[in-house]
Design an enzyme around this catalytic site. Structure first.
Site, PDB file in Angstrom:
ATOM      1  CE1 TYR A  54      -4.211   0.051  -0.409  1.00  0.00           C
ATOM      2  CE2 TYR A  54      -4.270  -1.629   1.102  1.00  0.00           C
ATOM      3  CZ  TYR A  54      -4.874  -1.001   0.198  1.00  0.00           C
ATOM      4  OH  TYR A  54      -6.153  -1.092  -0.088  1.00  0.00           O
TER       5      TYR A  54
ATOM      6  CD  GLU B  70      -4.651   4.464   0.585  1.00  0.00           C
ATOM      7  OE1 GLU B  70      -4.363   3.421   1.535  1.00  0.00           O
ATOM      8  OE2 GLU B  70      -5.915   4.945   0.677  1.00  0.00           O
TER       9      GLU B  70
ATOM     10  CG  ASP C 170      -8.755  10.302 -23.742  1.00  0.00           C
ATOM     11  OD1 ASP C 170      -7.739   9.570 -24.076  1.00  0.00           O
ATOM     12  OD2 ASP C 170      -9.836   9.834 -23.087  1.00  0.00           O
TER      13      ASP C 170
ATOM     14  CB  THR D 208      -4.729   4.225 -21.929  1.00  0.00           C
ATOM     15  OG1 THR D 208      -4.424   3.986 -23.491  1.00  0.00           O
ATOM     16  CG2 THR D 208      -6.192   4.156 -21.787  1.00  0.00           C
TER      17      THR D 208
ATOM     18  CE  LYS E 183      -7.095   2.217 -25.615  1.00  0.00           C
ATOM     19  NZ  LYS E 183      -7.233   3.356 -24.630  1.00  0.00           N
TER      20      LYS E 183
ATOM     21  NE  ARG F 213      -5.623  -4.119 -20.198  1.00  0.00           N
ATOM     22  CZ  ARG F 213      -6.048  -3.791 -21.189  1.00  0.00           C
ATOM     23  NH1 ARG F 213      -7.062  -2.811 -21.314  1.00  0.00           N
ATOM     24  NH2 ARG F 213      -5.713  -4.150 -22.493  1.00  0.00           N
TER      25      ARG F 213
HETATM   26  N1  DSN Z   1     -11.733   0.282 -25.216  1.00  0.00           N
HETATM   27  C1  DSN Z   1     -10.686   1.321 -25.640  1.00  0.00           C
HETATM   28  C2  DSN Z   1     -10.683   0.971 -27.133  1.00  0.00           C
HETATM   29  O1  DSN Z   1     -10.583   0.149 -27.732  1.00  0.00           O
HETATM   30  O2  DSN Z   1     -10.487   2.007 -27.766  1.00  0.00           O
HETATM   31  C3  DSN Z   1     -11.053   2.593 -25.196  1.00  0.00           C
HETATM   32  O3  DSN Z   1     -11.236   2.660 -23.880  1.00  0.00           O
END
Ligand code: DSN
Length: 436
Positions: free
Chosen positions: A73, A75, A219, A245, A248, A254
């Protein structure tokens, strides 16, 4: 249904040695779970992954995410934790923050969001009060559910105004966005999307935001890796807040990340991540983020990002040759939206997704702009090249990929054709091992 086997028989030969050890260790204790973990490893290694939001991380990133850092933990933030024993966690989180700032050339980074949607929750809380107006692209036109979909937090607690795409060109229409902003007077404008294949003009968005006194949030979840390597223009210095994120095109674990160049906004963001919307950070994931950011700072990652885009262009061209229409006419980034109706008016995204999976090609059905079919059916597919590029496929192989896609859809998923393609793809995948 697979049944339990001896631990050593479960680990596919294609796995790196540490992953084999992991499967064997899990199998010794829990063969039921291990057998499905092993089958998933095998599935990933023997299929072509074209989901634009997925990627294959390196073994270092993967094993950091599965390490003993999960036990802690922590925090709070480095130097200000609510628990003892955080000395090394502080160092790791500092490394992750510093690398994120270096990568995106900005002053502040919060590496704690558990995912992109959580990053957006904290960014909304930092910039808005409940009931404030947000102007965004709806999910049906390529936006994200956390940008204002009714059942999501964003659509529940904020007033949502929408802009669309130009119905003819299927591109962002900046003049129209400026007109809607003038009419709806949002406090926040969102740009950055889940299914938009073209370059985003962040400076133009900032000018629109300034004209109505709104904040601009970018975003960049999908294009983060391209932005980090200069393959797509950066939202800095235009956006007040950037969310993303990390898994990707950025090819990390993730997770989520929030960036900013404004000290006041950055302080608010930190408070809204913790204690505003999250508890203990996932320190194993933060370590994996630090590693992935380190990988992304290397010249090889710039070459990788360029290849992702080159592969997307090559795949797009091969599909056009085979009579598929691409929304907006093509792609500038890692993804494309394929309108299946020009190949066959009866073809749906749902059928294509199912047939392709049986042939070893993993995709997601996706609505195209003004899609007459519902979201669980759709007339389109969203295809992306980040994962294929991580396995070493280049432009020449995009012809093979397009050929297989077309054979399966041309045969309307006929079992014999899908089985033939499946076995060709299995053999082909042997030439392009998972990152090791
Ligand atoms: N689910 C994601 C995507 O496939 O683009 C976006 O959060």
């Amino acid at each position: 249904m697979t049944t339990a086997a001896a631990p050593s028989a479960l680990a596919p030969a294609s796995l790196d040695p540490m992953s084999r050890e992991l499967v064997e260790l899990v199998a010794a204790q829990d063969p039921e779970v291990a057998c499905f973990m092993a089958q998933e490893a095998e599935r990933q290694a023997t299929t072509l992954e074209l989901i634009a939001s997925e990627n294959h991380v390196t073994p270092a990133v993967m094993h950091a995410a599965g390490s003993w850092l999960t036990n802690k933990y922590a925090e709070g933030y480095p130097g200000k934790r609510y628990y003892g024993g955080c000395e090394f966690h502080d160092r790791i989180e500092d490394i992750a923050r510093e690398r994120a700032k270096q990568l995106f050339k900005c002053g502040f980074a919060n590496v704690q969001p558990h995912c992109g949607a959580n990053a957006n929750i904290a960014a909304f809380m930092a910039l808005l009060d409940p009931g404030d107006t947000v102007l965004s692209l709806p999910i049906k036109s390529g936006g994200h559910l956390s940008h204002g979909l009714k059942p999501n937090f964003s659509g529940t607690f904020y007033r949502i105004a929408e802009y669309g795409l130009d119905p003819k060109t299927e591109l962002l229409d900046y003049e129209e966005i400026a007109r809607i902003a003038g009419e709806t007077k949002p406090k926040l404008i969102i740009c950055g999307y889940s299914a938009y294949p073209r370059t985003i003009d962040f400076a133009r968005f900032r000018a629109i935001a300034d004209s109505v006194g709104a904040f601009l949030m970018a975003d960049i979840a999908h294009i983060a890796g391209l932005v980090a390597t200069g393959v797509h223009p950066s939202p800095f210095p235009h956006a007040h807040v950037v969310t993303t994120t990390t898994h990707k095109t950025l090819r990390g674990p993730r997770g989520g990340l929030i960036l900013s160049d404004d000290p006041e906004i950055a302080t608010k963001v930190d408070r809204k991540v913790f204690p505003g919307s999250q508890g203990g950070p996932l320190m194993h994931i933060i370590a994996a983020k630090a590693l992935a950011f380190g990988e992304a700072l290397k010249p090889e990652f710039t070459a990788y990002s360029r290849q992702v885009v080159a592969n997307a262009r090559a795949l797009a061209a091969e599909l056009v040759k085979r009579s598929y229409r691409l929304c907006s006419g093509g792609t500038d980034n890692h993804l494309m939206l394929v309108d299946l109706r020009t190949r066959d008016a009866d073809l749906t995204g749902a059928d294509a997704e199912k047939w392709l999976e049986s042939a070893g090609i993993i995709v997601n059905k996706n609505g195209i702009p003004n899609d007459p079919r519902p979201p669980m059916v759709t007339s389109g597919l969203r295809l992306g090249t980040p994962a294929l590029t991580s396995r070493g496929l280049r432009e020449a192989e995009m012809a093979n990929v397009a050929g297989w896609l077309d054979r399966v859809m041309g045969a309307k998923g006929a079992a014999a054709e899908c089985a033939a393609v499946r076995s060709e793809i299995r053999a082909f995948c042997g030439r392009f091992p998972m990152p090791h």
